[in-house]
Design an enzyme around this catalytic site. Structure first.
Site, PDB file in Angstrom:
ATOM      1  N   ASP A   1       0.870  -1.182   0.000  1.00  0.00           N
ATOM      2  CA  ASP A   1       0.000   0.000   0.000  1.00  0.00           C
ATOM      3  C   ASP A   1       0.903   1.228   0.000  1.00  0.00           C
ATOM      4  O   ASP A   1       1.070   1.890   1.017  1.00  0.00           O
ATOM      5  CB  ASP A   1      -0.897  -0.038   1.246  1.00  0.00           C
ATOM      6  CG  ASP A   1      -1.914   1.090   1.269  1.00  0.00           C
ATOM      7  OD1 ASP A   1      -1.989   1.858   0.291  1.00  0.00           O
ATOM      8  OD2 ASP A   1      -2.620   1.201   2.279  1.00  0.00           O
TER       9      ASP A   1
ATOM     10  N   GLU B   1      -9.171   4.843  -5.744  1.00  0.00           N
ATOM     11  CA  GLU B   1      -8.159   3.844  -5.405  1.00  0.00           C
ATOM     12  C   GLU B   1      -8.334   2.661  -6.352  1.00  0.00           C
ATOM     13  O   GLU B   1      -9.412   2.463  -6.924  1.00  0.00           O
ATOM     14  CB  GLU B   1      -8.351   3.365  -3.962  1.00  0.00           C
ATOM     15  CG  GLU B   1      -8.283   4.461  -2.936  1.00  0.00           C
ATOM     16  CD  GLU B   1      -6.925   4.632  -2.297  1.00  0.00           C
ATOM     17  OE1 GLU B   1      -6.218   3.625  -2.121  1.00  0.00           O
ATOM     18  OE2 GLU B   1      -6.580   5.782  -1.974  1.00  0.00           O
TER      19      GLU B   1
ATOM     20  N   CYS C   1      -3.230   4.400  -4.589  1.00  0.00           N
ATOM     21  CA  CYS C   1      -3.963   5.668  -4.572  1.00  0.00           C
ATOM     22  C   CYS C   1      -3.610   6.494  -5.808  1.00  0.00           C
ATOM     23  O   CYS C   1      -4.090   7.606  -5.975  1.00  0.00           O
ATOM     24  CB  CYS C   1      -3.661   6.435  -3.290  1.00  0.00           C
ATOM     25  SG  CYS C   1      -1.937   6.897  -3.108  1.00  0.00           S
TER      26      CYS C   1
END
Length: 193
Positions: free
Chosen positions: A74, A146, A102
């Site tokens: 992430d 996202e 993101c």
């Protein structure tokens, strides 16, 4: 550690290694592990550090050795550090990679190219292939979205261009837990923010 601990609770993972640059986030992950009944550090281990400094070394430790690994990354908007990509590519026990992005039109594209390219001197190990993608609109009425993308390790018995054409892939609406061989996998969660 939230994703890895959830995988443990659901029986998808047998062990979790979490790496986060934020010391308070690591302390929270340890507390959450204890709250969920996973207090043994041989089963859940959380490290406060920059992923590019410790991931390759942590992947060599017994905590994740000998079982297939599902890695969850992430990264911040800049994407994965080159050393993280090298560690992921080099460790052939990582059979599945879940990439939470993101920045799906920027850094994910760059990182996917490096993760899926044929082996080079700089990026050794068998490449991954994208097998599913799921957009997640966490910010309604804004242009931001996202994207969670699943990559699976390619097999090592055919040239890369043939594998892309011949290997069966999971459909976008398919089961993301399918086709991981053997017992519960280990899970490596890397938060690079």
């Amino acid at each position: 550690g939230t994703i890895g601990l959830h995988c443990m609770k659901e029986g998808v993972a047998g062990r979790v290694l979490g790496i986060d640059i934020s010391e308070p986030a690591v302390e929270d992950a340890k507390a959450n592990a204890i709250r969920n009944g996973f207090s043994d550090e041989a089963v859940t281990r959380f490290v406060a550090s920059r992923a590019e400094h410790v991931l390759a070394e942590e992947l060599q430790k017994d905590v994740v050795r000998g079982k297939p690994i599902v890695a969850v990354v992430d990264p911040a908007r800049d994407g994965l550090h080159a050393d993280v990509i090298r560690a992921l590519r080099h460790n052939n026990e990582i059979q599945r990679l879940i990439y939470v992005s993101c920045n799906p039109t920027g850094s994910l594209v760059k990182d996917a190219g490096l993760l899926c390219a044929p082996p080079t001197k700089k990026y050794k190990g068998l490449p991954f292939k994208p097998t599913s993608a799921q957009p997640v609109d966490m910010f309604p009425l804004t242009p931001h979205c996202e994207l969670v993308m699943t990559f699976d390790r390619m097999a090592g018995d055919a040239p890369v261009h043939e594998k892309m054409e011949s290997e069966e892939t999971i459909k976008a609406d398919g089961d993301p837990n399918a086709d991981i061989p053997g017992e519960a996998a280990s899970s490596v969660e890397v938060n690079c923010k």
